[in-house]
Design a protein around this motif. Structure first.
Motif, mmCIF file in Angstrom:
data_model
loop_
_atom_site.group_PDB
_atom_site.id
_atom_site.type_symbol
_atom_site.label_atom_id
_atom_site.label_comp_id
_atom_site.label_asym_id
_atom_site.label_seq_id
_atom_site.Cartn_x
_atom_site.Cartn_y
_atom_site.Cartn_z
ATOM 1 N N ALA A 131 5.863 17.723 -7.479
ATOM 2 C CA ALA A 131 4.416 17.527 -7.348
ATOM 3 C C ALA A 131 3.647 18.594 -8.105
ATOM 4 O O ALA A 131 2.641 18.316 -8.781
ATOM 5 N N LEU A 132 4.100 19.840 -8.021
ATOM 6 C CA LEU A 132 3.399 20.938 -8.684
ATOM 7 C C LEU A 132 3.490 20.830 -10.204
ATOM 8 O O LEU A 132 2.526 21.134 -10.915
ATOM 9 N N ARG A 133 4.625 20.394 -10.721
ATOM 10 C CA ARG A 133 4.750 20.199 -12.170
ATOM 11 C C ARG A 133 3.863 19.048 -12.633
ATOM 12 O O ARG A 133 3.218 19.119 -13.686
ATOM 13 N N ALA A 134 3.809 17.991 -11.832
ATOM 14 C CA ALA A 134 2.992 16.838 -12.210
ATOM 15 C C ALA A 134 1.505 17.180 -12.223
ATOM 16 O O ALA A 134 0.747 16.644 -13.048
ATOM 17 N N SER A 135 1.084 18.060 -11.333
ATOM 18 C CA SER A 135 -0.334 18.412 -11.222
ATOM 19 C C SER A 135 -0.711 19.659 -12.008
ATOM 20 O O SER A 135 -1.862 20.094 -11.966
ATOM 21 N N LYS A 136 0.272 20.250 -12.729
ATOM 22 C CA LYS A 136 0.061 21.547 -13.378
ATOM 23 C C LYS A 136 -0.521 22.542 -12.364
ATOM 24 O O LYS A 136 -1.578 23.144 -12.567
ATOM 25 N N GLY A 137 0.225 22.675 -11.294
ATOM 26 C CA GLY A 137 -0.281 23.377 -10.127
ATOM 27 C C GLY A 137 -0.158 24.886 -10.173
ATOM 28 O O GLY A 137 0.175 25.492 -11.200
ATOM 29 N N ARG A 138 -0.426 25.495 -9.024
ATOM 30 C CA ARG A 138 -0.440 26.944 -8.875
ATOM 31 C C ARG A 138 0.389 27.314 -7.654
ATOM 32 O O ARG A 138 0.255 26.703 -6.585
ATOM 33 N N ILE A 139 1.217 28.312 -7.793
ATOM 34 C CA ILE A 139 2.028 28.820 -6.688
ATOM 35 C C ILE A 139 1.600 30.256 -6.423
ATOM 36 O O ILE A 139 1.524 31.071 -7.343
ATOM 37 N N VAL A 140 1.310 30.543 -5.164
ATOM 38 C CA VAL A 140 0.930 31.895 -4.748
ATOM 39 C C VAL A 140 1.927 32.348 -3.687
ATOM 40 O O VAL A 140 1.976 31.772 -2.586
ATOM 41 N N ASN A 141 2.735 33.337 -4.011
ATOM 42 C CA ASN A 141 3.727 33.872 -3.077
ATOM 43 C C ASN A 141 3.207 35.154 -2.443
ATOM 44 O O ASN A 141 2.577 35.972 -3.115
ATOM 45 N N ILE A 142 3.501 35.329 -1.174
ATOM 46 C CA ILE A 142 3.082 36.553 -0.496
ATOM 47 C C ILE A 142 4.229 37.554 -0.524
ATOM 48 O O ILE A 142 5.256 37.381 0.139
ATOM 49 N N GLY A 143 4.045 38.579 -1.366
ATOM 50 C CA GLY A 143 4.996 39.675 -1.431
ATOM 51 C C GLY A 143 4.584 40.774 -0.479
ATOM 52 O O GLY A 143 4.213 40.526 0.664
ATOM 53 N N SER A 144 4.613 42.028 -0.964
ATOM 54 C CA SER A 144 4.315 43.162 -0.097
ATOM 55 C C SER A 144 4.251 44.421 -0.955
ATOM 56 O O SER A 144 4.725 44.431 -2.105
ATOM 57 N N ILE A 145 3.721 45.507 -0.395
ATOM 58 C CA ILE A 145 3.925 46.796 -1.051
ATOM 59 C C ILE A 145 5.419 47.091 -1.125
ATOM 60 O O ILE A 145 5.874 47.812 -2.014
ATOM 61 N N GLN A 146 6.200 46.474 -0.234
ATOM 62 C CA GLN A 146 7.645 46.677 -0.265
ATOM 63 C C GLN A 146 8.337 45.806 -1.307
ATOM 64 O O GLN A 146 9.560 45.806 -1.410
#
Length: 255
Positions: A131-146
């Motif tokens: 779905a994300l490739r079809a929509s040219k989407g955006r992925i936001v991952n939650i990392g950390s200072i770690q």
């Protein structure tokens, strides 16, 4: 005009804390939000809050460690809601235990934290990738200072490893999916006051002081502090940003 109009945004771990705040922020910017959480009631509460405020939201229960369930959820969302164009991988846990405790506890921490914080990000991303490739989407991952440092307090090697992994996954995926028009970025929260760490904060004020003393802005973060960066990375304002991490740590890494 709202920044996320005509988008469908999936947010994992959105039943509380940072995930709930991001889901609300996305909805305020016009996105239709799919609220996912292992706690079905918490997810439903977040979705109701969004709808009561005039936004659009649906909620579903999902354990991100269950790969087949993630695949089934992606199909369910496609059928019932529509094509997803934003994915925010927020679901996670934190345990502040080191390697020198009882062997069984150390192993359990490692397996649980990696399963949720790292494998869970993979599972959900892989499930929604079409779905994300079809929509040219955006992925936001939650990392950390770690994702960069091991804190100046006793802390879980498993958590540190998982968040380093999230940043590495973000960069690798950005490199691979750029040709498809998919942007992949991360956010690196510092010490944020959430239900996840409420008991630790109450039981160990000295630990809180260590964080605050090392934070130039001199205060802990709030879940709402993560919302602006999450909207930025999901919107066209960041159209030429990929493979990056936006630190939201009150300046923690500067000193």
């Amino acid at each position: 005009m709202p920044l996320l109009s005509n988008h469908i945004a999936v947010v994992t771990g959105a039943g509380s804390g940072i995930g709930r705040a991001i889901a609300g922020g996305y909805a305020r910017e016009g996105a239709r939000v799919v609220v996912l959480d292992i706690n079905q009631q918490a997810a439903a509460t977040t979705a109701k809050e969004i709808r009561d405020a005039g936004g659009k939201a649906e909620s579903f229960a999902l354990d991100v460690t269950r790969r087949d369930d993630c695949i089934a959820m992606a199909k369910q969302v496609a059928d019932k809601v529509g094509p997803v164009s934003i994915l925010c991988n927020n679901a996670g846990i934190a345990r502040r235990n080191g390697m020198l405790g009882a062997a069984e506890a150390v192993i359990n921490d490692w397996e649980d934290i990696i399963a949720i914080n790292l494998n869970g990000v993979f599972n959900v991303t892989h499930a929604f990738l079409g779905a994300l490739r079809a929509s040219k989407g955006r992925i936001v991952n939650i990392g950390s200072i770690q994702s960069f440092v091991h804190l100046r307090t006793p802390s879980s090697p498993a958590y540190t490893a998982s968040k380093h992994g999230v940043l590495g996954f973000t960069k690798a995926l950005a490199a691979e999916l750029g040709k498809d028009g998919v942007r992949v970025n991360a956010i690196g929260p510092g010490f944020i006051e959430t239900p996840l760490n409420e008991k630790v904060r109450a039981a160990n004020p000295d630990l809180v002081k260590v964080f605050i003393d090392h934070t130039p802005l001199g205060r802990p973060g709030k879940p709402e502090d993560i919302v602006g960066p999450a909207i930025f990375l999901a919107s066209d304002m960041s159209a030429y940003v990929s493979g990056s991490i936006v630190m939201v740590d009150g300046g923690y890494r500067t000193i």
